[in-house]
Motif scaffolding. Structure first.
Motif, short mmCIF file in Angstrom:
data_model
loop_
_atom_site.label_atom_id
_atom_site.label_comp_id
_atom_site.label_asym_id
_atom_site.label_seq_id
_atom_site.Cartn_x
_atom_site.Cartn_y
_atom_site.Cartn_z
N ALA A 50 0.85 -1.19 0.00
CA ALA A 50 0.00 0.00 0.00
C ALA A 50 0.88 1.24 0.00
O ALA A 50 1.82 1.34 0.80
CB ALA A 50 -0.93 0.02 1.21
N LEU A 51 0.59 2.17 -0.90
CA LEU A 51 1.31 3.45 -0.96
C LEU A 51 0.54 4.47 -0.13
O LEU A 51 -0.61 4.78 -0.43
CB LEU A 51 1.44 3.92 -2.41
CG LEU A 51 2.02 2.91 -3.40
CD1 LEU A 51 2.12 3.54 -4.79
CD2 LEU A 51 3.39 2.43 -2.95
N VAL A 52 1.19 5.00 0.89
CA VAL A 52 0.55 5.90 1.84
C VAL A 52 1.37 7.17 1.98
O VAL A 52 2.61 7.12 1.92
CB VAL A 52 0.37 5.21 3.21
CG1 VAL A 52 -0.20 6.16 4.25
CG2 VAL A 52 -0.52 3.98 3.07
N GLY A 53 0.71 8.27 2.17
CA GLY A 53 1.41 9.54 2.37
C GLY A 53 0.43 10.69 2.26
O GLY A 53 -0.74 10.51 1.92
N ARG A 54 0.92 11.89 2.55
CA ARG A 54 0.05 13.06 2.43
C ARG A 54 -0.16 13.39 0.94
O ARG A 54 0.41 12.76 0.06
CB ARG A 54 0.63 14.24 3.19
CG ARG A 54 2.02 14.64 2.78
CD ARG A 54 2.57 15.74 3.69
NE ARG A 54 3.94 16.06 3.34
CZ ARG A 54 4.29 16.91 2.38
NH1 ARG A 54 3.35 17.51 1.67
NH2 ARG A 54 5.55 17.15 2.12
N ALA A 55 -0.98 14.38 0.68
CA ALA A 55 -1.35 14.70 -0.69
C ALA A 55 -0.17 15.27 -1.47
O ALA A 55 0.69 15.98 -0.92
CB ALA A 55 -2.51 15.72 -0.68
N ASN A 56 -0.11 14.92 -2.75
CA ASN A 56 0.82 15.52 -3.71
C ASN A 56 2.29 15.20 -3.44
O ASN A 56 3.17 16.01 -3.74
CB ASN A 56 0.64 17.05 -3.77
CG ASN A 56 0.91 17.59 -5.16
OD1 ASN A 56 0.68 16.92 -6.16
ND2 ASN A 56 1.42 18.80 -5.23
N VAL A 57 2.57 14.01 -2.90
CA VAL A 57 3.96 13.59 -2.72
C VAL A 57 4.41 12.65 -3.83
O VAL A 57 5.58 12.25 -3.86
CB VAL A 57 4.17 12.92 -1.34
CG1 VAL A 57 3.93 13.91 -0.21
CG2 VAL A 57 3.30 11.68 -1.19
N GLY A 58 3.49 12.25 -4.73
CA GLY A 58 3.87 11.41 -5.87
C GLY A 58 3.46 9.96 -5.74
O GLY A 58 4.06 9.09 -6.40
N LYS A 59 2.43 9.65 -4.97
CA LYS A 59 2.01 8.25 -4.79
C LYS A 59 1.48 7.67 -6.10
O LYS A 59 1.80 6.54 -6.47
CB LYS A 59 0.95 8.16 -3.69
CG LYS A 59 1.43 8.60 -2.31
CD LYS A 59 0.40 8.38 -1.25
CE LYS A 59 -0.86 9.20 -1.48
NZ LYS A 59 -0.62 10.66 -1.45
N SER A 60 0.66 8.43 -6.81
CA SER A 60 0.08 7.91 -8.05
C SER A 60 1.16 7.75 -9.13
O SER A 60 1.11 6.80 -9.93
CB SER A 60 -1.03 8.85 -8.56
OG SER A 60 -2.12 8.84 -7.67
#
Length: 459
Positions: A6-16
């Motif tokens: 699972a890729l987790v993190g705050r918004a706009n850090v490049g998960k997608s």
């Protein structure tokens, strides 16, 4: 079983972006816009002989109390619960934020294996002093610099994530068995796209089918931004359910993100086997509903009509709705119509029957002898209209394609056949093969005399 990351993190850090890199696809919508991803997005990845499943999630705010960000947080928490290992993505250029600390605290309490990925590290050296040291404050161990956009450090990141997990049991053969059927022609997997205007209940319907809050369903138009695919099985039949972003009129589509969402929705419709066009009973059939229906028809997809929120209307509204469907969607007369309530689970059984029937009709095989017999019987019952001295002569018919079914008719002078007569033939073919829920295309091919224009006289 394939391990799940699972890729987790705050918004706009490049998960997608990292998701697309790991799955070697462009399935996740990517833009320089915070909060773009909202639902859980699954994909398959492979490195060497090791295969895995990746889950993309929206920006995570563990302590948010209400609103759509609370729904997004619930999606991320479910992804963490499903995962074997969590990749915590941070932005190395922005540094550690208070939200990063909140996420790290939640992950430590969750007790799942966690790998810390410092994204956007292209052109940077790991020995650049305090820039890297501050990420050790999160208490999640070694920092792994990566660049999802450029592909740097991805291989070592995956190796670190998979190291504590068991490798796949059966290798490539097992993976092949796990993969869904690509074309759905044998009935094993049907790709079903749920389309419609914003806020008609598409995500709510899929959540009701799945029996869980798999997609963010919120009472605000435009909640869904990407086309999310969810595997599903019912009575031994496998489906791929595709939740699409609501399509609005061109004049109301302003943001670049929304324009990308429209493109993803149109692509989902074109790649589907069956499209469920969802209407809102409380608002009737709008001009935009007719535009979406026209695009589905132009794409040649099998279609089922469903009127949602039927329980929220009175008799007068229902009568108006019936008349508007007859007038504005008259070109979809071949599609079955169902009245449902996604929230109250009403009318969903017959809807599934219609979806399977539409797929069966779209992939129907029609033999040449039967088609030719039907054609000749139709001509005997009613001949095509005469044009001048000649009447079009139809000789035989055969099937020219599936999904949608195509019937090719051969003969002489067929360029003079009227649209009305083609509709007459279509009705005869539909009745014989029970083609409910699918467009039917008839192509006319005229035989030309090879001696026309040739001088056959003597010297």
């Amino acid at each position: 079983m394939k391990p799940v990351m699972a890729l987790v993190g705050r918004a706009n850090v490049g998960k997608s972006t990292l998701f697309n890199r790991l799955t070697r696809s462009r399935d996740a919508l990517v833009a320089d816009f915070a909060g773009l991803t909202r639902d859980r997005h699954y994909g398959n990845g492979k490195q060497g002989r090791h295969e895995y499943i990746v889950i993309d999630t929206g920006g995570f705010e563990p302590d948010v109390a209400s609103g759509i960000y609370r729904e997004m947080a619930r999606q991320t928490q479910q992804a963490i619960a499903e995962a074997d290992v969590v990749i915590f993505v941070v932005d190395v250029r922005a540094g550690v934020t208070a939200q990063d600390h909140d996420i790290a605290h939640y992950l430590r309490r969750a007790g799942k294996p966690c790998v810390l990925a410092a994204n956007k590290a292209e052109g940077m050296q790991q020995d650049q002093g305090g820039k890297w040291a501050e990420f050790y404050e999160l208490g999640l161990g070694t920092v792994h610099p990566v660049s999802a956009a450029h592909g740097q450090g991805i291989r070592s990141l995956v190796e670190m994530a998979l190291e504590p997990l068991s490798p796949p049991d059966d290798g490539a053969d097992a993976a092949a068995r796990d993969m869904p059927d690509a074309d759905g022609a044998d009935g094993r997997t049907i790709r079903l796209a749920v389309a419609g205007r914003p806020n008609v209940g598409k995500s709510t319907l899929i959540n009701t089918w799945l029996g869980e809050e798999r997609l963010v369903a919120f009472d605000t138009p435009g909640t869904t931004r990407d086309a999310i695919t969810v595997p599903f099985e019912r009575n031994g039949q496998r489906f791929e359910l595709v939740d699409t972003a609501g399509l609005r009129r061109k004049g109301k589509v302003f943001a670049a993100v929304e324009k990308f969402s429209v493109v993803k929705t149109l692509q989902a419709i074109e790649s589907a086997h069956v499209v469920l066009l969802l209407l809102d009973a409380s608002q009737g059939v709008t001009e935009q509903d007719a535009h979406i229906a026209g695009y589905i028809l132009e794409s040649g997809r099998a279609v089922v009509l469903a009127v949602n929120k039927w329980d929220a209307t009175d008799d007068y509204q229902r009568q108006l709705l019936e008349r508007s469907i007859e007038t504005r969607l008259a070109f979809l007369k071949f599609a079955s119509l169902h009245r449902i309530s996604a929230r109250k689970r009403q009318g969903l059984g017959p809807l599934w029957t219609a979806i399977v029937q539409a797929h069966k009709a779209a992939t129907c095989k029609m033999s040449t002898p039967v088609l030719t017999r039907l054609l000749l019987e139709a001509v005997q019952f009613q001949s095509p209209q005469r044009q001048g001295l000649f009447r079009p002569k139809m000789r035989y018919a055969h099937q020219g394609g599936m999904n949608p079914p195509v019937i090719v008719i051969h003969g002489n002078g067929l360029e003079h056949v009227t649209d009305a007569y083609k509709r007459f033939l279509e009705g005869r073919f539909r009745k014989e093969f029970d083609l409910v829920g699918t467009p039917l295309r008839i192509e006319l091919k005229t035989s030309h005399n090879p001696y026309v224009g040739e001088d056959r006289g003597g010297k």
